[in-house]
Write an enzyme that holds these catalytic residues in place. Structure first.
Site, PDB file in Angstrom:
ATOM      1  CG  ASP A   1      -2.209   0.854   0.890  1.00 58.50           C
ATOM      2  OD1 ASP A   1      -2.168   1.663  -0.065  1.00 58.50           O
ATOM      3  OD2 ASP A   1      -3.214   0.744   1.618  1.00 58.50           O
TER       4      ASP A   1
HETATM    5  C1  NOJ Z   1      -3.968   4.047  -0.068  1.00 58.44           C
HETATM    6  C2  NOJ Z   1      -5.151   3.135   0.050  1.00 58.44           C
HETATM    7  O1  NOJ Z   1      -5.125   2.455   1.289  1.00 58.44           O
HETATM    8  C3  NOJ Z   1      -5.236   2.116  -1.067  1.00 58.44           C
HETATM    9  O2  NOJ Z   1      -6.418   1.400  -0.952  1.00 58.44           O
HETATM   10  C4  NOJ Z   1      -5.126   2.795  -2.402  1.00 58.44           C
HETATM   11  O3  NOJ Z   1      -5.241   1.851  -3.433  1.00 58.44           O
HETATM   12  C5  NOJ Z   1      -3.787   3.524  -2.473  1.00 58.44           C
HETATM   13  N1  NOJ Z   1      -3.743   4.521  -1.426  1.00 58.44           N
HETATM   14  C6  NOJ Z   1      -3.553   4.185  -3.830  1.00 58.44           C
HETATM   15  O4  NOJ Z   1      -4.369   5.262  -4.005  1.00 58.44           O
END
Ligand code: NOJ
Length: 760
Positions: A294
């Site tokens: 993430d």
């Molecule tokens: C953080 C989020 O937790 C995740 O779900 C997302 O895909 C990413 N950012 C990218 O935007």
């Protein structure tokens, strides 16, 4: 499902053609020929180029390589030198094509980039938030929404969505509950698989399918206190029985990527967990795709306190099986040195690169890296009227009727006066919810617009917001916020309501009140809105409360006083039309809650499939209860009304005892005892009475949608096998244990017919 429009019928054919309706994604990710091509690439790649494939950076929204600034110039140079394998947030056929050109015409080995984006509930055409779609209990509908999102995103050059989010969420305080399918592992698993099928179809190389990503692996929804990113401490028992089933279902449906999670589990951050990534996912489940971290979750291993610096964080993450680094730069900075010094085994890097390349091959990017970036297709796909039509249909199916005393609903369309009140009544932003893809600035159809379109000039429609909604940011993340003080609009609202035939009052949550980093300790309606409702209700009893929200709300006494309550979530671009369809009876609601609605926030986490405990009660005292609130939810999981009524009778089992290889047929008669044709979601639950570990008091194991004309009755059948009875036992195996079971069938988790059987 009734297909009421030829455009929509065409979409269903599309769904079938792409293989989204079939149970399994076509074939394994690996094949000998691709593996050979990957071998040959790996032989030619420098260590630096290999690491480049594991590096993902974000673009600034809506800019392509043309944007002339330092950051972009540096980024472009890195792409040309093979130091970046993926970008997120580059969108549009032109921007993706120009950026791709840097990689395939500029870099030594011409390895294409993979472009990712959060396509969560629609790309340009906004669909209901995922929690709402789960309320449809209709897997074709869920797959269709993903399918259309894929068609649009793929035409705009996107190869990969960071969806579905398959996190089980039992705590309404957690803002990201809006992004998943709710509290139940069985429903969650069905939805996970349906969404993977919708995005990926059965041919990832087709120009209208995109790679999906099951996230956030794992247990992100179990943050203590419902506070986003907070500590998670679940046992392996809960992990295997509750958290993992939707991930496993996504994997079995052929999802080609996973995203790991920000949280720790029992002291080990998910991003650094070899147990989750190597032992379970890549080992036990044989997952052949890649895992992306993430956003900066590898870098955050330092803040977690398991790595002293970025170098150590990179070493921990690659060792644990995190293949691609989203945005933290630590792979970029340290992996080459780590591998050269022997601190990281080079074979781990080869394996991670192989996984990334597999997905790029499978997407067809090595055959034609520009295949997705097509201006003409982009123009056509983003303006296809069938997509709006589908968004309306999916939205209607997502609506849950919570209360309808005295049959106030549906409302008549001929004559009379309707008062449409509330700060959300004419809001074109809220229905789009959080994570709105590229629908950012497109207005949704407001409830007021939907009502006006439905009644034309036959009904007099009065509008008075009553309370204010302030626009606080008009930028890309356009934000609105409730004004909690200003009551100057009350008198006009009360006057509008006084002699109206009915009042429709829309309140709840604004779009960005749920979603990432939007946890709340208070999940009640705003006090000012409750006051508005009370004062309106005092002059006119015929109030229809329309709730727009991304999480279960506490609605207090209103649940008993207001005659009609419609749960309209954040329903996407066509929200107003869809709600009007329900309000005026053009559509008979059939949605069921995918999550329990509490009476009080203090009950959270609240979920139907709880354990009995040693003191289930009720007794006078000393049992598991609150002294100031019942244990039960206000509205249970699976609950939802219709404009007709259904009765269940004649629950029968084909046998009283089954062996491990037998099938148990469970039949029940469902009758429509009301005046309208309606659709009921019949639900089957089981209870394993004695286990080697404690078992939930009920577990959903099947559901079916059945359409019945007034007076019609149908016998429906479910099949239960030992596979449905299996769980992660004390012996550490996924298997069914012999013994006695209860089986229940009914219209929600709290209103069920019961029978019993034994597993030999
Ligand atoms: C953080 C989020 O937790 C995740 O779900 C997302 O895909 C990413 N950012 C990218 O935007």
């Amino acid at each position: 499902m009734k297909i009421r429009n030829p455009l929509y019928r065409r979409l269903f054919l599309l769904l079938a053609a792409a293989g989204c309706a079939s149970p399994l994604f076509g074939g394994a990710l690996t094949n000998p020929e691709t593996e050979k091509r990957i071998d040959s690439l790996l032989e030619r790649m420098t260590l630096q180029e290999k690491v480049g494939q594991l590096v993902q950076y974000s673009d600034v929204f809506n800019t392509g390589p043309a944007a002339d600034n330092d950051r972009n110039r540096r980024r472009n140079e890195r792409i040309r030198t093979g130091q970046i394998g993926s970008l997120l947030n580059v969108t549009g056929a032109q921007a993706t094509r120009e950026t791709q050109k840097l990689a395939v015409e500029g870099s030594r080995l011409r390895i294409p980039l993979i472009f990712g984006l959060d396509v969560i509930h629609g790309y340009k055409t906004s669909f209901p938030i995922p929690l709402a779609e789960a309320a449809s209990f209709d897997m074709e509908t869920v797959a269709l929404s993903a399918r259309i999102a894929a068609i649009e995103a793929a035409a705009a050059g996107i190869h990969w969505t960071f969806a579905p989010m398959v996190d089980i969420a039992r705590d309404a305080r957690w803002g990201r509950i809006m992004e998943g399918a709710g509290e139940d592992p069985y429903l969650g698993a069905q939805v996970a698989a349906a969404r993977v099928r919708g995005f990926q179809g059965n041919d990832l190389a087709a120009v209208d399918t995109i790679a999906a990503c099951a996230k956030h692996y794992a247990a992100y929804g179990f943050a203590e206190g419902g506070r986003d990113y907070n500590t998670v401490d679940v046992s392996e028992h809960t992990l295997r029985n509750v958290v993992l089933p939707p991930f496993k279902a996504a994997s079995e449906a052929g999802v080609v990527t996973f995203m790991n999670a920000f949280n720790e589990i029992g002291g080990v951050p998910a991003t650094a967990s070899a147990f989750l990534q190597r032992t379970i996912l890549k080992g036990e489940w044989g997952f052949e795709g890649f895992i992306v971290s993430d956003w900066n979750s590898i870098g955050e291993l330092v803040q977690h306190g398991v790595a002293k610096d970025g170098r150590e964080a990179a070493r921990l993450a690659i060792t644990a099986g995190s293949d691609m680094d989203m945005e933290s730069s630590v792979y970029d900075r340290h992996l080459v040195e780590l591998a050269e010094s022997g601190a990281v085994d080079k074979r781990l890097i080869d394996d991670a690169v192989r996984r990334v390349l597999r997905v790029k091959f499978r997407l067809g990017l090595f055959d034609d890296p520009y295949r997705y970036s097509n201006d003409e297709r982009e123009r056509r796909a983003l303006a296809d009227p069938a997509h709006s039509e589908a968004a309306r249909e999916v939205a209607r199916q997502s609506i849950v009727l919570l209360r309808n005393e005295g049959g106030l609903l549906p409302l008549g369309k001929t004559g009379g006066i309707l008062a449409v009140i509330g700060p959300l009544a004419d809001d074109t932003d809220t229905p789009k919810g959080n994570w709105r893809g590229r629908a950012a600035t497109d207005p949704a159809v407001s409830l007021l617009e939907g009502i006006r379109a439905a009644v034309g000039s036959d009904v007099k429609v009065r509008h008075a917001a009553g309370a204010r909604l302030d626009v606080i940011d008009r930028g890309f993340f356009r934000q609105v916020r409730f004004d909690e003080e200003d009551r100057s609009g009350f008198p006009a609202a009360i006057e509008a309501a006084r002699d109206a035939d009915a009042v429709i009052l829309a309140i709840g949550e604004t779009a960005f009140q749920t979603g990432e980093a939007q946890s709340q300790v208070e999940i009640s309606l705003q006090p000012i809105h409750v006051d508005l409702l009370r004062e309106v209700h005092a002059v006119n009893r015929n109030v229809v409360l329309v709730l727009m929200n991304g999480r279960p709300l506490v609605i207090g006494e209103i649940a008993e006083t207001v005659p009609a309550i419609v749960e309209a979530w954040h329903l996407g671009a066509q929200a107003g039309h869809a709600i009007a369809d329900v309000l005026f009876g053009d559509y008979n609601p059939s949605g069921k809650l995918p999550v329990s609605f509490p009476r009080h926030v203090g009950q959270e986490p609240l979920y139907y499939n709880a354990k009995n405990t040693g003191r289930p009660g009720p007794q006078e005292s000393f049992y598991s209860y609150y002294t100031d609130c019942p244990n039960t939810p206000l509205y249970p999981f699976g609950f939802g009304l219709s404009y007709t009524t259904f009765e269940y009778s004649d629950l029968k089992l084909s046998r009283q005892e089954i062996g491990p290889d037998d099938e148990l047929r469970v039949t029940v008669t469902v009758a429509n005892t009301g005046q309208r044709t309606g659709v009921e979601v019949a639900q089957l639950y089981i209870r394993d009475l004695v286990g080697s570990v404690t078992r939930p008091v009920k577990e959903l194991k099947g559901f079916q949608k059945v359409e019945l004309a007034p007076g019609e009755a149908k016998a429906i059948a479910f099949t239960v096998t030992s596979k449905d009875l299996a769980f992660y036992t004390a012996a550490g195996r996924w298997e069914a244990e012999p013994g006695a079971f209860d089986v229940y069938v009914g219209g929600n988790s709290d209103d069920l017919q019961k029978a019993e059987f034994t597993l030999r």
